[in-house]
Design an enzyme around this catalytic site. Structure first.
Site, short mmCIF file in Angstrom:
data_model
loop_
_atom_site.label_atom_id
_atom_site.label_comp_id
_atom_site.label_asym_id
_atom_site.label_seq_id
_atom_site.Cartn_x
_atom_site.Cartn_y
_atom_site.Cartn_z
N ASN A 11 34.20 -71.21 6.55
CA ASN A 11 33.60 -72.25 5.72
C ASN A 11 33.77 -71.85 4.26
O ASN A 11 33.08 -70.95 3.78
CB ASN A 11 32.10 -72.39 6.07
N TRP A 12 34.70 -72.52 3.59
CA TRP A 12 34.99 -72.16 2.19
C TRP A 12 33.94 -72.70 1.22
O TRP A 12 34.01 -72.45 0.03
CB TRP A 12 36.38 -72.67 1.81
N LYS A 13 33.01 -73.49 1.74
CA LYS A 13 31.99 -74.13 0.88
C LYS A 13 32.68 -74.81 -0.31
O LYS A 13 33.80 -75.29 -0.17
CB LYS A 13 30.97 -73.09 0.41
N HIS A 100 24.74 -78.45 8.10
CA HIS A 100 24.65 -77.14 7.44
C HIS A 100 23.35 -77.07 6.63
O HIS A 100 22.95 -78.05 6.01
CB HIS A 100 25.86 -76.93 6.52
N GLU A 102 22.67 -75.89 3.88
CA GLU A 102 22.79 -76.22 2.44
C GLU A 102 22.69 -77.72 2.24
O GLU A 102 22.27 -78.18 1.17
CB GLU A 102 24.10 -75.64 1.88
N GLU A 169 22.61 -70.65 12.64
CA GLU A 169 22.66 -70.05 11.31
C GLU A 169 21.25 -69.97 10.73
O GLU A 169 20.78 -70.93 10.10
CB GLU A 169 23.52 -70.91 10.38
N GLY A 175 24.32 -66.09 3.18
CA GLY A 175 24.62 -65.59 1.83
C GLY A 175 23.69 -64.50 1.34
O GLY A 175 23.67 -64.18 0.15
N SER A 208 26.09 -64.35 6.82
CA SER A 208 26.45 -63.04 6.25
C SER A 208 27.36 -62.19 7.15
O SER A 208 27.31 -60.96 7.07
CB SER A 208 25.19 -62.24 5.89
N GLY A 229 31.11 -67.75 6.04
CA GLY A 229 31.13 -68.38 4.72
C GLY A 229 31.81 -67.48 3.71
O GLY A 229 33.04 -67.38 3.65
N GLY A 230 31.00 -66.78 2.91
CA GLY A 230 31.50 -65.95 1.81
C GLY A 230 32.71 -65.11 2.17
O GLY A 230 33.74 -65.14 1.46
C1 PEP Z 1 27.84 -70.51 5.99
O1 PEP Z 1 27.94 -71.03 4.89
O2 PEP Z 1 27.90 -71.19 7.01
C2 PEP Z 1 27.66 -69.05 6.06
C3 PEP Z 1 27.45 -68.50 7.22
O3 PEP Z 1 27.72 -68.39 4.88
P1 PEP Z 1 27.75 -66.79 4.67
O4 PEP Z 1 28.71 -66.22 5.68
O5 PEP Z 1 28.22 -66.62 3.27
O6 PEP Z 1 26.36 -66.30 4.90
#
Ligand code: PEP
Length: 245
Positions: A11-13, A100, A102, A169, A175, A208, A229-230
């Site tokens: 997930n590049w956000k 998600h 967010e 999640e 994050g 994370s 994500g990150g």
């Molecule tokens: C996400 O945005 O779905 C996610 C899991 O982010 P991160 O890996 O950065 O916690």
């Protein structure tokens, strides 16, 4: 890991540009040479502007492309700034992330999530349905009741669930660099699977995930993959995660 297929969803956000597509060269090369890649499924979910260029770039590879969100209406219409599931499919997306945290934090309700999932399924997109509790809910021991409610409302009146993946999640893990304790995660994934009858859905973990904690996470044998994500914005980290799993 005992699963037949492990899913790794990037997930590049709201990151990435046409230039960042070059970073995928490393990933493409890695998967070409990686013998085990038959047991892994890789899906990249970039921002909408990059779905089609990424699709073109990955066309001859086993790597698939997904979207990060969609409008609930499958038809075209006067919804300025929105993108429907038909458009996503047309741009090359095979998957879409829905619910998600967010977006939930931005006001996306369970009801809206349910409409989006229905729209995605009608458009023949596979759905990565995100659920998870906040830190306060976890402290109040509400994890199971929250995720039950999210599953029930999000999947209301949806009979055929074979194209739905659940991404657990926990909001407090996204994050933050913090991941749940292995025992807790094992129990929660088991609990999520217990909510389904018949063929169980694939349940992914997200929050994370990085090359350092993947060695522990991969030992949790009821996880079917990871939503990353990150760390997915770095091809090196992403490849490392897949390699170690
Ligand atoms: C996400 O945005 O779905 C996610 C899991 O982010 P991160 O890996 O950065 O916690």
């Amino acid at each position: 890991m005992t699963n037949k297929y492990m899913y790794f969803i990037a997930n590049w956000k709201m990151f990435g540009s046409l230039n960042s597509l070059k970073s995928l060269d490393k990933v493409i090369k890695f998967f070409k040479n990686f013998k085990k890649n038959t047991s892994n499924k890789i899906i990249y979910c970039p921002p909408s502007t990059l779905i089609n260029p990424m699709f073109k770039k990955l066309k001859k590879t086993p790597i698939q492309v997904g979207a990060q969100n969609c409008h609930e209406n499958q038809n075209y219409g006067a919804f300025t700034g929105s993108i429907n599931t038909t458009m996503l499919k047309n741009a090359g997306a095979k998957y879409v992330i829905i619910g998600h945290s967010e977006n939930r934090q931005d006001g996306e309700t369970d009801k809206l999530i349910n409409l989006k999932i229905k729209s995605a399924l009608k458009a023949k997109l596979k759905v990565i349905f995100c659920i998870g509790e906040t830190l306060i809910e976890k402290r109040n021991k509400k994890t199971n009741s929250i995720i039950s409610k999210q599953i029930k409302a999000g999947l209301k009146n949806i009979k055929k669930k074979s194209n739905i993946f659940i991404a657990y999640e926990p909001v407090w893990a996204i994050g933050t660099g913090i991941v749940p304790k292995s025992d807790d995660l094992l129990k929660t994934i088991k609990f999520i699977k217990s909510k389904f009858k018949g063929k169980l859905p694939k349940v992914l973990y997200g929050g994370s995930v990085d090359p350092k904690n993947i060695n522990n996470l991969k030992k949790i044998n009821n996880i079917d993959g990871f939503l990353i994500g990150g760390a997915s914005q770095s091809s090196k980290k992403f490849i490392d995660i897949v390699k170690k799993t």
